[in-house]
Design an enzyme around this catalytic site. Sequence first.
Site: not given
Ligand code: AMP
Length: 282
Positions: A185, A37
């Site tokens: 993640s 993030h």
């Molecule tokens: P989330 O909070 O999981 O919904 O993710 C929010 C944003 O962060 C989304 O655009 C995801 O694709 C991005 N994101 C999550 N994990 C990663 C990562 N390891 N590398 C790059 N972007 C990420």
Amino acid sequence: MIITTTITQVQAQLSLARKKNKTIGFVPTMGALHEGHLSLLRRAKKENKICVLSIFVNPTQFGPTEDFTKYPREKKNDVLLAKKENIDIIFYPSEKLMYPPGYLTTVEIKNLSDVLCGRFRPGHFTGVATVVAKLLNILRPDTMYLGQKDAQQCVILKRLVQDLNFATKVFLCPTIREPDGLAMSSRNKYLSIAERKEASVLYRSLCLARDEIQHGIRNATRIRYLIEQNIRTLSHGKIDYVASVDAENLMPLNEIKGNVLLMVAARWGQTRLIDNIRITLK
Ligand code: AMP
């Protein structure tokens, strides 16, 4: 840094910024922030005068048996991290604000939402598209920053922006990984020590496949078999799917050519992990 839970306040801040010709970068998240993030936030901050982070654990993108209630919520730490990155605004809406009583509308992106992860998570991408459409309408950012880690989500949200004529550009940021290759993640927290050790097999298998492609293999079935075999041999992960698709439209490929996404989803116990790599062949 301003933390706001109301649409009126966030819009007042943003219209002030717009009046001063400040560009607005937007990073939608579900919180429990990690380096993945943060990489998006840094990019948004670097390219814009104003950076808005939204934190909303969106109930409509979770299936009835999924992890909505146990999804990590770490507001205090998220605020600290955002402050460190000099984020200008955190938009932190409540469920009631996003889905007030009487709420009925959804945004469905046909075909793209039913394949790959959509097969295993019915309704998930409609939930994602709906909440992002709402956030884009509320915030009207210049650019939205998304992580390539969620490759299908990227394709779907790019489609959403194009099809519904949102005046927001979409910028895709590379996947940030742990030292052993596991894609960062918020769900990695659920893994036991043994599962966590095994989970890097996803990325290692994708890399192995990439090596084979670089050595001239073009048969997609063979490439997928290689990935599956590697995961099965080296871990207890239960594979949902291994796919080789066109990176622009997610159509399955028989021959590895053009812009290719190698994608994988697998479960360790209740924890479902996804990963992908993009390969471009001339
Ligand atoms: P989330 O909070 O999981 O919904 O993710 C929010 C944003 O962060 C989304 O655009 C995801 O694709 C991005 N994101 C999550 N994990 C990663 C990562 N390891 N590398 C790059 N972007 C990420």
